[in-house]
Design an enzyme around this catalytic site. Sequence first.
Site, mmCIF file in Angstrom:
data_model
loop_
_atom_site.group_PDB
_atom_site.id
_atom_site.type_symbol
_atom_site.label_atom_id
_atom_site.label_comp_id
_atom_site.label_asym_id
_atom_site.label_seq_id
_atom_site.Cartn_x
_atom_site.Cartn_y
_atom_site.Cartn_z
ATOM 1 N N SER A 42 0.810 -1.219 0.000
ATOM 2 C CA SER A 42 0.000 0.000 0.000
ATOM 3 C C SER A 42 0.843 1.269 0.000
ATOM 4 O O SER A 42 0.384 2.318 -0.469
ATOM 5 C CB SER A 42 -0.946 0.002 1.204
ATOM 6 N N ASP A 195 -4.751 6.672 10.090
ATOM 7 C CA ASP A 195 -4.499 5.304 10.554
ATOM 8 C C ASP A 195 -3.133 5.156 11.207
ATOM 9 O O ASP A 195 -2.821 4.122 11.809
ATOM 10 C CB ASP A 195 -4.656 4.304 9.413
ATOM 11 N N HIS A 198 0.016 5.000 7.084
ATOM 12 C CA HIS A 198 0.327 5.483 5.738
ATOM 13 C C HIS A 198 0.611 6.982 5.745
ATOM 14 O O HIS A 198 -0.034 7.734 6.481
ATOM 15 C CB HIS A 198 -0.843 5.176 4.791
#
Length: 223
Positions: A42, A195, A198
């Site tokens: 990601s 979060d 990231h």
Amino acid sequence: MRAPFVSFRYGARLLALKALTTFFVVSVATAQPVVVAALGDSLTAGYGLPQEEGFVPVLQGWLSEQGAEVELRNAGVSGDTTAGGLSRVEWTLTEDVDALIVELGGNDMLRGVDPAASRGNLDGILKAAEARDLPVLLVGLAASGNFGPDYKAAFDAMYPELAETYGTLLYPDFFAVLTGREDQAAARRELMQGDGIHPSAEGVRLIVQDIGPRVLELIERVE
């Protein structure tokens, strides 16, 4: 008596035209951009951000600003592990790929995967690149202390050790430019997404500025 002379001049011009055409074709061929595949998770894929603000597009823009003739291909898959990267490295390395960036391992760490297994998967990816004689930039991560000091030591060590074994370029920690800031509370608030995993758009921009010179070195290694 003049005919052979005219014929000779015509032949010379024809040869010169053919040589010029050949030079033009070769010049066009050599002007093709270097193709770099970015195999990752990601962090590479640009999770949580508009497409144009993800890692690969921002890095592409930075490289273009430096005058690099390069095409970056986003082979990042959110949630992917080193095992997933190994399973798809062969079809990622198409015939036109000239170099490889490998950014994997974060999800292994979050899941507590044995570093020996992660190392074996990364080893397989680097072997695949080596078989194609492709230069590689290996991007590491620093493990958290959640699984104890032994786990962290083994995880952190696999990136530099593999880079040394295969002679690849190394960027030791994807987040180094963020975690190295003095005010970590502000860094988490401004440079990371909600979060806490990231990077934000601004975080990506800073990471790209820091890793960019290493990517330029990778491009220079393409023969």
